[in-house]
Design a protein around this motif. Structure first.
Motif, PDB file in Angstrom:
ATOM      1  N   VAL A   1       0.825  -1.219   0.041  1.00 63.76           N
ATOM      2  CA  VAL A   1       0.197  -0.024   0.091  1.00 63.76           C
ATOM      3  C   VAL A   1       0.781   1.126  -0.123  1.00 63.76           C
ATOM      4  O   VAL A   1       1.707   1.368   0.894  1.00 63.76           O
ATOM      5  N   GLU A   2       0.645   2.033  -1.158  1.00 65.49           N
ATOM      6  CA  GLU A   2       1.523   3.159  -0.960  1.00 65.49           C
ATOM      7  C   GLU A   2       0.655   4.415  -0.510  1.00 65.49           C
ATOM      8  O   GLU A   2      -0.378   4.838  -0.849  1.00 65.49           O
ATOM      9  N   ILE A   3       1.477   5.016   0.525  1.00 65.84           N
ATOM     10  CA  ILE A   3       1.005   6.200   1.283  1.00 65.84           C
ATOM     11  C   ILE A   3       1.631   7.284   0.824  1.00 65.84           C
ATOM     12  O   ILE A   3       2.769   7.589   0.420  1.00 65.84           O
ATOM     13  N   MET A   4       1.050   8.698   1.072  1.00 65.78           N
ATOM     14  CA  MET A   4       1.459   9.943   0.655  1.00 65.78           C
ATOM     15  C   MET A   4       2.668  10.278   1.779  1.00 65.78           C
ATOM     16  O   MET A   4       2.559   9.802   2.783  1.00 65.78           O
TER      17      MET A   4
ATOM     18  N   ASN B   1      -1.279 -13.860   5.381  1.00 65.29           N
ATOM     19  CA  ASN B   1      -1.486 -12.441   4.729  1.00 65.29           C
ATOM     20  C   ASN B   1      -0.560 -11.500   5.274  1.00 65.29           C
ATOM     21  O   ASN B   1      -0.593 -11.396   6.470  1.00 65.29           O
ATOM     22  N   SER B   2      -0.415 -10.428   4.520  1.00 62.25           N
ATOM     23  CA  SER B   2       0.371  -9.403   4.913  1.00 62.25           C
ATOM     24  C   SER B   2       0.024  -8.082   4.301  1.00 62.25           C
ATOM     25  O   SER B   2      -0.130  -8.196   3.060  1.00 62.25           O
ATOM     26  N   ILE B   3       0.326  -6.946   5.228  1.00 61.85           N
ATOM     27  CA  ILE B   3       0.089  -5.818   4.348  1.00 61.85           C
ATOM     28  C   ILE B   3       1.533  -4.946   4.671  1.00 61.85           C
ATOM     29  O   ILE B   3       1.992  -5.154   5.744  1.00 61.85           O
ATOM     30  N   ILE B   4       2.159  -4.428   3.536  1.00 61.58           N
ATOM     31  CA  ILE B   4       3.339  -3.674   3.664  1.00 61.58           C
ATOM     32  C   ILE B   4       3.030  -2.093   3.301  1.00 61.58           C
ATOM     33  O   ILE B   4       2.573  -1.938   2.192  1.00 61.58           O
ATOM     34  N   MET B   5       3.267  -1.338   4.270  1.00 58.10           N
ATOM     35  CA  MET B   5       2.845   0.040   4.029  1.00 58.10           C
ATOM     36  C   MET B   5       4.164   0.557   3.379  1.00 58.10           C
ATOM     37  O   MET B   5       5.211   0.530   3.887  1.00 58.10           O
TER      38      MET B   5
END
Lengths: 321, 321, 321, 321
Positions: free
Chosen positions: D167-170, D216-220
């Motif tokens: 997930v790409e964040i500002m 499952n994994s979320i990479i920020m």
């Protein structure tokens, strides 16, 4: 009388699947039927990943997105050997009926199992709203609300600056989400796979709008109608406005289900169990106005993509004037 | 050809009214029709509170709850003199058609105006979902989502403690919101005006649940079926559990409209203008499955309260087991 | 080195408690410490309701309101016998440190246990924001968002009609939620226990507002400053406006925690475990600007109610002009 | 005594700007000061786009995202001629004080104007939280909530399937949003520009997690630390998991402001007007714990990017275990 049934969720997850599973379990239990939950969709049938579900198993799941039974896409199921193994496992478990919750591919799998002699009722669940013989599929309403909330956010920025946004929406063959969210969010343009569009004309319209001082625009595009990035590039080249892209992707899919999807899931789940009990199998539940009706799975799988309501593109156009 | 129409919102506000007004304005303008907005419902007709609406007048209203035209209840309109004055004012303004957005009383007012020779199309808007000849009224879906979100909050507390909640929901004659939100939120009991209930039995059930260790419960009650405070007092007296009351009141009514209500408002607004253009007047727009259909206002006003779908109470009961 | 600690949530639930428990568990495990979860607050200590928590026990709890450990108010704990039993049970379990998550009463209980020789660190959790030595307590931010969203809904109706609302907010001794939500929602009046108010003057102001055509108003009242129903009755008697009441009650408390409360819960939980490890016990975690600081529990419990920031009532007044 | 001031919003919009403008207007009016709103930021100063704001101008803006004054980036303002023209216009309008709401570039512009002799107070507004001398900037809290809600949605899908999301964040220079949302959403990895990271190690950790069944994994990832698409490609190549990308983009920025941002905007707005009245100019408002403090704009603009709180990356790591 039925003694034991099973339920699985398959394909892409959609919000409301948990409501449907919960209703299957509770409707089963209240009728004296044991309900087994199969994990990871058809893969779990093949790998024997199932367990008995109780009232407690489905406590607290109603308000959660996704599917607590998990889902998966399963290639093996499309082979004759896979299908046979799945059916043998179901028979081995003593299952007399199966509820399949998922999209077109999942329902086709359900039909195949039904044709092997295990009664099946399907529940249409897909955020694309591409399944025929139901007014709406499970998960569409939540996805639509997710999209509209995101576009509301973008409009704040678009109207704070002089800016166009191109927003890419899920829907490979089906523009329902795109055109419905265009109307619901007041976006200006809607590009869907079902209707040809003329990007040159859109650029002209955009330029005209800007000359009139209406200097922000949202262009909604279904992934089946083009890539947002390409469209933004063309707009920018053609008219020179600052144009930003956003691909909403899996953000659209999850989230706590809307009231509508929870209600629909509950109704579908109850109707599926009733269908199994009453022997109306090889069918799919569907919303028809205010009623739930069953349609032959064969008819469903042969009908192809649900056509878009022609009033929707018309409305999207005429309101964005 | 029509040159000038008017639109008003009347009675209790509901979310999606702005979407409907916006669609009336834009559908009118795109067909070359001037649209006047009447403020404060029928009162504004009598007091000549109206102004021309432009695309800009309805810019940014889609995502706002309530009605930017404002609403009011107007006793004068029920007198012959009031009705005549309203019609004279409309004629004086050169209005050839009127769109009335509101509930049963408002639609009856619309019929009266129609019978005086000014073409009217009505749009059913009421969070109660008590209007017949439409699957859903405008604002119901948003209200349902508001309620479900509130009950989700209460469930967090109910399940953190050992506690029952009695939740009072809007609906004087109609239990739709109550029973639908019971199903959608997984509440345990649903008391509605359309069905008799036995509070003694409910207390027995509650006691049994607590003995089984299911020690939190939500009891939803429509205002037409009893006052939450009274019911809570009886429960407490009878079984001694800590029981809290919440009256959701006007919290249910407002808020940014759901995607469904924005879409429905847009479709109703467009259909109302089309009805005026094509001369299908003295009618009300209605959702019938996936289509919008017009029904004679006379039929609507004579039909009484929309009956509750009997599957809903059945479902509410069978899922709470 | 610590080998085993326990954690409990006590008193009224608040959103973010789960985030704090999750952080305690994970921070413990990563430092090689076993973590036991005590159910139902101090009652669970007395009744030996505890089990070992794993990473999996706290998976998926972050986004849920309330407390999965459950809470309760426990009179027995205030007796010497109860306190001794609780401590004996903790010692019997081999617990070398306890994290107590709750409001002022719960923190006092934590201090009592600490004084019996079992190291305690407290975490301030209370939607009232009445606990001193922390800028904000856990759950305040979520409650504030709940209230503001509800008042946004009411404003839609208030501005659609000519109407006043009196909204009753939680806070027996503390007007923080009331005054903060007045500012954040743009309500017109704020009545709190910390400041005297003159209802006669408010009625005059209301009348003046209406004469100026500003014909809707929201009056926010903390439960400690009066009952909404009484205030509405007085307003109605005095100026004759249609005035509606809404008591937000437990709706304020629950719901998926805000980002702020999840972050705060995580930080508090981590700091509590660090406090136990480093021997800074008999303390409470607190937010001080951007840092987390520990304060002696004795100081906290002796300080009384956290005073209201005087800028808040001033701001509420000056912005509602 | 001040007679006339002006207010503008500049740079990227952030939620809460409207709350700040509203407070400036109302605080001004209540002190007998006329307030002019400048449209489109500094561009509007140069092009003389301003009008007097009344109580009514700011009615209903509190709950809306973005900025109703509109914003723009303005190159001309960085030239000496542009700066002079802006100042001349302000003087011509009789403005004795200016409130500038925006990010670092906008505040630098405010300092330049101040140095030309027109008193300025700045308000830090930027979703990045990169501005020093304030605990939080205006808009950060809303953005964080937007992100957390989106990641909640993704988690539903991630846990329904066996899947990783990047997930790409500002945040070009500043990882605050990324690391804070990692903690608040329970994501597994956080890549920020302030800290080096080892993608090889992350792939190893991911593989290990999957082997343990945590599939499952979320990479920020902050945009300043890498492109989500590149990182997903590397993960996929290295370990073969299905990995999806989502770039949250401008979705993060808008939306109805959180309670926190409305409150902060109101407090900053009030403090800015007080600063102008009391002659504490050439300053910026800042949140310091529970107080609002003014800091010299020169100090602010010279301090560079606000450093990340080192506890945050530590917490993100230790909780994802």
């Amino acid at each position: 009388m039925l003694k034991r049934i099973a339920v699985l969720t398959s394909g892409g997850d959609s919000s409301g699947m948990n409501a449907a599973v919960r209703a299957v379990v509770r409707a089963g239990l209240v009728s004296g039927i044991e309900v087994f939950g199969v994990q990871k969709g058809y893969q779990g049938l093949i790998d024997r990943l199932y367990e008995k579900l109780t009232t407690k198993s489905v406590s607290g799941v109603l308000q959660r997105g996704g599917t607590f039974l998990q889902s998966a896409r399963c290639k093996e199921m499309r082979t004759e050997a896979g299908l046979r193994l799945a059916c043998d496992n179901l028979k081995g478990l003593g299952v007399e009926g199966l509820v399949v919750i998922g999209g077109d591919g999942s329902l086709a799998g359900g039909l195949a199992i039904h044709q092997q002699g295990i009664p099946v009722v399907g529940i249409p669940a897909s955020i694309d709203n591409d399944i025929p013989y139901t007014d709406l599929s499970l998960g569409v309403d939540t996805a639509l609300n997710n999209i509209v909330r995101a576009v509301d956010n973008l409009k704040d920025t678009a109207s704070s600056h002089t800016r166009a946004f191109v927003v890419e929406i899920m829907g490979r063959n089906c523009g329902y989400l795109t055109v419905a969210s265009t109307i619901a969010s007041g976006a200006e343009f809607s590009l869907i796979p079902e209707e040809p569009y003329d990007l040159g004309q859109i650029c002209k319209d955009l330029r005209k709008r800007y000359q009139e001082g209406r200097n922000n625009s949202i262009i909604m595009v279904a992934e089946g109608a083009g890539r947002a990035e390409d469209i933004a590039a063309q707009i920018k080249d053609s008219i020179g406005f600052e144009t930003r892209v956003i691909v909403l992707g899996h953000y659209q899919r999850g989230g706590s289900p809307s009231a509508f999807d929870r209600l629909l899931g509950a109704r579908f789940g109850r109707a599926a169990v009733d269908g199994l009990i009453q022997g109306h199998t090889g069918t799919m539940t569907g919303l028809k106005g205010t009623a739930i009706a069953l349609t032959d799975l064969k008819k469903v799988t042969q009908a192809g993509i649900r056509p878009i309501n022609p009033m929707f593109p018309y409305l999207a156009n005429s309101l964005s004037v």
